[in-house]
Design a protein around this motif. Sequence first.
Motif, PDB file in Angstrom:
ATOM      1  N   ASP A  56       0.820  -1.218   0.000  1.00 44.45           N
ATOM      2  CA  ASP A  56       0.000   0.000   0.000  1.00 44.45           C
ATOM      3  C   ASP A  56       0.848   1.260   0.000  1.00 44.45           C
ATOM      4  O   ASP A  56       0.318   2.363   0.073  1.00 44.45           O
ATOM      5  CB  ASP A  56      -0.979   0.001   1.184  1.00 44.45           C
ATOM      6  CG  ASP A  56      -0.305  -0.233   2.522  1.00 44.45           C
ATOM      7  OD1 ASP A  56       0.878  -0.606   2.554  1.00 44.45           O
ATOM      8  OD2 ASP A  56      -0.989  -0.060   3.558  1.00 44.45           O
ATOM      9  N   PRO A  94      -2.104  -4.015  -2.533  1.00 45.61           N
ATOM     10  CA  PRO A  94      -2.641  -2.666  -2.337  1.00 45.61           C
ATOM     11  C   PRO A  94      -3.747  -2.667  -1.289  1.00 45.61           C
ATOM     12  O   PRO A  94      -4.199  -3.728  -0.837  1.00 45.61           O
ATOM     13  CB  PRO A  94      -3.215  -2.330  -3.707  1.00 45.61           C
ATOM     14  CG  PRO A  94      -3.699  -3.658  -4.219  1.00 45.61           C
ATOM     15  CD  PRO A  94      -2.700  -4.673  -3.706  1.00 45.61           C
ATOM     16  N   ASN A  95      -4.172  -1.472  -0.933  1.00 43.84           N
ATOM     17  CA  ASN A  95      -5.394  -1.396  -0.155  1.00 43.84           C
ATOM     18  C   ASN A  95      -6.573  -1.650  -1.088  1.00 43.84           C
ATOM     19  O   ASN A  95      -6.406  -1.883  -2.284  1.00 43.84           O
ATOM     20  CB  ASN A  95      -5.510  -0.058   0.567  1.00 43.84           C
ATOM     21  CG  ASN A  95      -5.952  -0.243   2.010  1.00 43.84           C
ATOM     22  OD1 ASN A  95      -6.981  -0.849   2.276  1.00 43.84           O
ATOM     23  ND2 ASN A  95      -5.164   0.270   2.929  1.00 43.84           N
ATOM     24  N   ALA A 114      -8.401   2.886  -2.083  1.00 49.24           N
ATOM     25  CA  ALA A 114      -6.962   3.000  -2.342  1.00 49.24           C
ATOM     26  C   ALA A 114      -6.662   3.994  -3.461  1.00 49.24           C
ATOM     27  O   ALA A 114      -5.631   4.666  -3.446  1.00 49.24           O
ATOM     28  CB  ALA A 114      -6.391   1.628  -2.695  1.00 49.24           C
ATOM     29  N   GLN A 124      -3.758   4.422  -6.033  1.00 53.13           N
ATOM     30  CA  GLN A 124      -3.495   3.061  -6.497  1.00 53.13           C
ATOM     31  C   GLN A 124      -4.628   2.621  -7.424  1.00 53.13           C
ATOM     32  O   GLN A 124      -5.725   2.312  -6.974  1.00 53.13           O
ATOM     33  CB  GLN A 124      -3.374   2.106  -5.301  1.00 53.13           C
ATOM     34  CG  GLN A 124      -2.166   2.395  -4.426  1.00 53.13           C
ATOM     35  CD  GLN A 124      -1.854   1.252  -3.489  1.00 53.13           C
ATOM     36  OE1 GLN A 124      -2.624   0.927  -2.597  1.00 53.13           O
ATOM     37  NE2 GLN A 124      -0.697   0.624  -3.681  1.00 53.13           N
TER      38      GLN A 124
END
Length: 383
Positions: free
Chosen positions: A164, A232-233, A238, A244
């Motif tokens: 993240d 990733p989140n 995100a 992201q």
Amino acid sequence: MAKVEIRGVWLPTTDSKVFNSRENIAQAMDFLAQTGFNVVFPVVWNKGATMYPSQLMHQTFNTEINPQFVGRDPLAEVVTEARRVGLKIIPWFEYGFASSYNLNGGQLLAKKPEWTARDSQGNLLKKNGFEWLNALDPEVQDFMLNIILEVVKNYDVDGIQGDDRLPAFPSEGGYDRETQERYRQQFGENPPKNFKDGRWLQWRADILTEFLARLYQEVKAINSNLLISITPNIHDWAYKEYLQDSPTWLKRGLVDMIHPQIYRRDFLSYKSIIDKLVNEQFTDNTLSKLAPGILMKIGSYHISSEHLLQAIEYNRGCGIYGEIFFFYEGLRQENNALAEVLRKSPYAQSAVFPSLSDLNQGRVSKKTSSIGQRLLRFLKNIV
């Protein structure tokens, strides 16, 4: 026919003693192999330092390795011990573009102030305690890429992992002079003060996506079998918070494995996110890349065995063949209670780690059948 699953665990330095000695590392690898895991994700970059003697860090910052490990090479030790018991190794670049945590930028920005990320007030960019390098700066990107390539070139690993914070950048950032000038040249106006303005969000996210594309290309040029793993989140939080753009990463084929951090502390919350991912973000051709991140332990929280088993069972029912746990020490609590749960049930039969072709071929028939199974369960529940 052997099962093909991703069974992974993160190895951090925080709240863990695994890296404190070669003996601890060897014991951890034995324990994971015996429990049924097939891949480890050891931290290799955090707190502005590497977990291996880095020539690049020595040249750039006069700091070769995390001071705690001077005289050792923990990454080399992990590689040797993991290989001994048949585990895959994918180094985890935990801090990514973050420079420090509550240290006003730490040693990186003290020596490279021109790499400082700025918010709309011109201050050092800080979010949730982390201070940030300017991830949009080409020189910063070159540095991060070269740290990753140094690992790939010098160690017998199976891939690399961002998270993240890699590739990522708080959406509050991008207000340094150079980035603002790039935006002005393209659009003829200053970036908006509203850091969540749609065009401004997408423009900066695209810069990170192009960095990932370059990373993917350069790692694959060294060894086409190396895996690009990103954790990733959850989309689209995100995207709005850390730029992201994981749907684009999947669409462009820039990741081989993806592990959204579904760090929820009850099963129903976990289930709702899995449903959204499977139904909205992943296609038949990309579902094979998905192995969710599951929160096993953090602070005083410790996942229950019931929640653990429900999450794994639901993953398989949705055509998801794998997961990664945060983090190792959760397996060792209460006399290895959760490890015993895994050994006796979902991980009782050993599983082969998927090949690159497994990850890229999709699982159309399995996904279709799992949807049918879920429909049958739903119908049974309402009868």
